[in-house]
Design a protein around this motif. Structure first.
Motif, PDB file in Angstrom:
ATOM      1  N   ALA A  92      11.389  15.167  -8.755  1.00 58.61           N
ATOM      2  CA  ALA A  92      10.895  16.318  -8.000  1.00 58.61           C
ATOM      3  C   ALA A  92       9.376  16.291  -7.877  1.00 58.61           C
ATOM      4  CB  ALA A  92      11.347  17.607  -8.666  1.00 58.61           C
ATOM      5  N   THR A  93       8.704  15.951  -8.961  1.00 59.78           N
ATOM      6  CA  THR A  93       7.234  15.898  -8.950  1.00 59.78           C
ATOM      7  C   THR A  93       6.744  14.820  -8.000  1.00 59.78           C
ATOM      8  OG1 THR A  93       7.235  16.605 -11.268  1.00 59.78           O
ATOM      9  CG2 THR A  93       5.192  15.671 -10.405  1.00 59.78           C
ATOM     10  N   GLY A 105       0.804  -1.222   0.000  1.00 62.03           N
ATOM     11  CA  GLY A 105       0.000   0.000   0.000  1.00 62.03           C
ATOM     12  C   GLY A 105       0.830   1.262   0.000  1.00 62.03           C
ATOM     13  N   VAL A 106       2.009   1.209  -0.635  1.00 62.49           N
ATOM     14  CA  VAL A 106       2.866   2.391  -0.732  1.00 62.49           C
ATOM     15  C   VAL A 106       3.091   2.724  -2.208  1.00 62.49           C
ATOM     16  CG1 VAL A 106       4.003   1.939   1.457  1.00 62.49           C
ATOM     17  CG2 VAL A 106       5.009   1.041  -0.648  1.00 62.49           C
ATOM     18  N   GLU A 107       3.354   3.988  -2.484  1.00 62.86           N
ATOM     19  CA  GLU A 107       3.591   4.433  -3.848  1.00 62.86           C
ATOM     20  C   GLU A 107       5.076   4.388  -4.173  1.00 62.86           C
ATOM     21  OE1 GLU A 107       1.653   8.035  -5.151  1.00 62.86           O
ATOM     22  OE2 GLU A 107       0.232   7.904  -3.491  1.00 62.86           O
ATOM     23  N   MET A 108       5.365   4.310  -5.479  1.00 64.13           N
ATOM     24  CA  MET A 108       6.732   4.357  -5.968  1.00 64.13           C
ATOM     25  C   MET A 108       6.764   5.234  -7.217  1.00 64.13           C
ATOM     26  SD  MET A 108       7.021   0.530  -7.667  1.00 64.13           S
ATOM     27  CE  MET A 108       8.438   0.865  -8.716  1.00 64.13           C
ATOM     28  N   ILE A 109       7.960   5.500  -7.725  1.00 66.63           N
ATOM     29  CA  ILE A 109       8.098   6.325  -8.924  1.00 66.63           C
ATOM     30  C   ILE A 109       7.756   5.492 -10.150  1.00 66.63           C
ATOM     31  CG2 ILE A 109       9.664   7.751 -10.280  1.00 66.63           C
ATOM     32  CD1 ILE A 109      11.299   8.216  -7.791  1.00 66.63           C
ATOM     33  N   ARG A 110       6.993   6.047 -11.049  1.00 66.98           N
ATOM     34  CA  ARG A 110       6.648   5.312 -12.258  1.00 66.98           C
ATOM     35  C   ARG A 110       7.837   5.287 -13.216  1.00 66.98           C
ATOM     36  NH1 ARG A 110       4.112   7.945 -17.155  1.00 66.98           N
ATOM     37  NH2 ARG A 110       4.940  10.066 -17.223  1.00 66.98           N
ATOM     38  N   GLY A 111       7.863   4.270 -14.052  1.00 62.61           N
ATOM     39  CA  GLY A 111       8.883   4.195 -15.082  1.00 62.61           C
ATOM     40  C   GLY A 111       9.812   3.015 -14.904  1.00 62.61           C
ATOM     41  N   PRO A 112      10.608   2.707 -15.929  1.00 64.06           N
ATOM     42  CA  PRO A 112      11.498   1.546 -15.872  1.00 64.06           C
ATOM     43  C   PRO A 112      12.763   1.767 -15.064  1.00 64.06           C
ATOM     44  CG  PRO A 112      11.695   2.642 -18.001  1.00 64.06           C
ATOM     45  CD  PRO A 112      10.577   3.329 -17.268  1.00 64.06           C
ATOM     46  N   HIS A 113      13.260   3.000 -15.002  1.00 65.20           N
ATOM     47  CA  HIS A 113      14.527   3.281 -14.320  1.00 65.20           C
ATOM     48  C   HIS A 113      14.702   4.786 -14.177  1.00 65.20           C
ATOM     49  CE1 HIS A 113      15.436   3.824 -18.506  1.00 65.20           C
ATOM     50  NE2 HIS A 113      15.436   2.531 -18.733  1.00 65.20           N
ATOM     51  N   CYS A 114      15.787   5.190 -13.506  1.00 67.23           N
ATOM     52  CA  CYS A 114      15.970   6.613 -13.203  1.00 67.23           C
ATOM     53  C   CYS A 114      16.240   7.443 -14.455  1.00 67.23           C
ATOM     54  CB  CYS A 114      17.090   6.807 -12.188  1.00 67.23           C
ATOM     55  SG  CYS A 114      18.694   6.169 -12.685  1.00 67.23           S
ATOM     56  N   TYR A 115      16.842   6.858 -15.495  1.00 68.25           N
ATOM     57  CA  TYR A 115      17.064   7.620 -16.721  1.00 68.25           C
ATOM     58  C   TYR A 115      15.730   8.111 -17.272  1.00 68.25           C
ATOM     59  CZ  TYR A 115      21.040   4.463 -16.264  1.00 68.25           C
ATOM     60  OH  TYR A 115      22.080   3.720 -15.770  1.00 68.25           O
ATOM     61  N   ALA A 116      14.714   7.261 -17.195  1.00 67.04           N
ATOM     62  CA  ALA A 116      13.408   7.624 -17.732  1.00 67.04           C
ATOM     63  C   ALA A 116      12.744   8.717 -16.908  1.00 67.04           C
ATOM     64  CB  ALA A 116      12.508   6.393 -17.798  1.00 67.04           C
ATOM     65  N   PHE A 117      12.761   8.593 -15.567  1.00 68.82           N
ATOM     66  CA  PHE A 117      12.031   9.613 -14.814  1.00 68.82           C
ATOM     67  C   PHE A 117      12.800  10.921 -14.707  1.00 68.82           C
ATOM     68  CE2 PHE A 117      13.557   7.076 -10.980  1.00 68.82           C
ATOM     69  CZ  PHE A 117      14.385   8.042 -10.424  1.00 68.82           C
TER      70      PHE A 117
END
Length: 209
Positions: free
Chosen positions: A203-204, A101-113
């Motif tokens: 940041a978002t 029940g926790v959120e994470m950053i969307r996307g495949p990896h840090c390069y993408a986000f």
């Protein structure tokens, strides 16, 4: 600033009281950026626990490490946010976060986000090797030596022969880091490209958290 990436680190501005406090469980490779955003935005309610960045060399271990950190500390916080993308876990981290029940950053990896997931996916680059500020600083420790290129330079073609460009996604406007990234491209025999991304969707995501 000291290297925050190699050890589990908890940075607390105030004692956690539960109500209103947020814990960010993050990849150590994002430590400098998260600390900078925390300071820039005055997020005194946000605490940071970083897991070792070297886990990226063993992505099968990331999910268990994140789950253990969340379960250990969640009772002390109103909310826990996971500052990882999928990061090579094959969807297991996302499934674990949903179960917790926790959120994470969307996307495949840090390069993408860092660039923006939608923009990154639209590029469809398959012959580019990526560096961030962290990897520009830690190239030898996280790329060159783990692949054995310091001992067996003949392996360079096997690992990187299909790449054409090294893309440095810069979070900060640092000429010294740009020079390091460009030197990495030269060592790998790749064309060099620099893209200033800033903190991107990191940041978002943290602002929403």
């Amino acid at each position: 600033m000291p290297d925050l990436s190699d050890n589990i680190l908890t940075e607390r501005g105030l004692p956690p009281s539960g109500a209103g406090r947020v814990l960010v469980v993050a990849c150590g490779a994002l430590a400098h950026e998260i600390v900078a955003l925390k300071s820039l935005n005055g997020w005194d309610h946000l605490d940071l626990q970083c897991l070792p960045a070297i886990l990226h060399n063993h992505p099968e271990k990331i999910t268990d490490a994140v789950v253990a950190a969340v379960e250990e500390h969640r009772a002390d916080y109103a909310r826990v946010f996971v500052a990882y993308a999928d990061c090579g876990t094959g969807g297991y981290l996302e499934a674990a976060c949903k179960k917790l029940g926790v959120e994470m950053i969307r996307g495949p990896h840090c390069y993408a986000f860092f660039e923006g997931v939608d923009a990154f996916e639209q590029r469809g680059e398959i012959t580019s090797f990526y560096l961030t500020d962290f990897l520009a600083r830690q190239f030898d420790a996280f790329v060159w030596k783990p692949l054995g290129l310091d001992r067996h330079p003949q392996l360079l073609e096997m690992y990187f022969g299909h790449y054409e460009t090294l893309v440095y996604m810069a979070q900060t406007d640092d000429p010294a880091l740009t020079a390091k990234a460009e030197a990495c491209a030269e060592r790998m025999g790749l064309t060099f490209e620099r893209r200033f991304t800033g903190y991107g969707e990191l940041a978002t995501a943290l602002a929403n958290a």
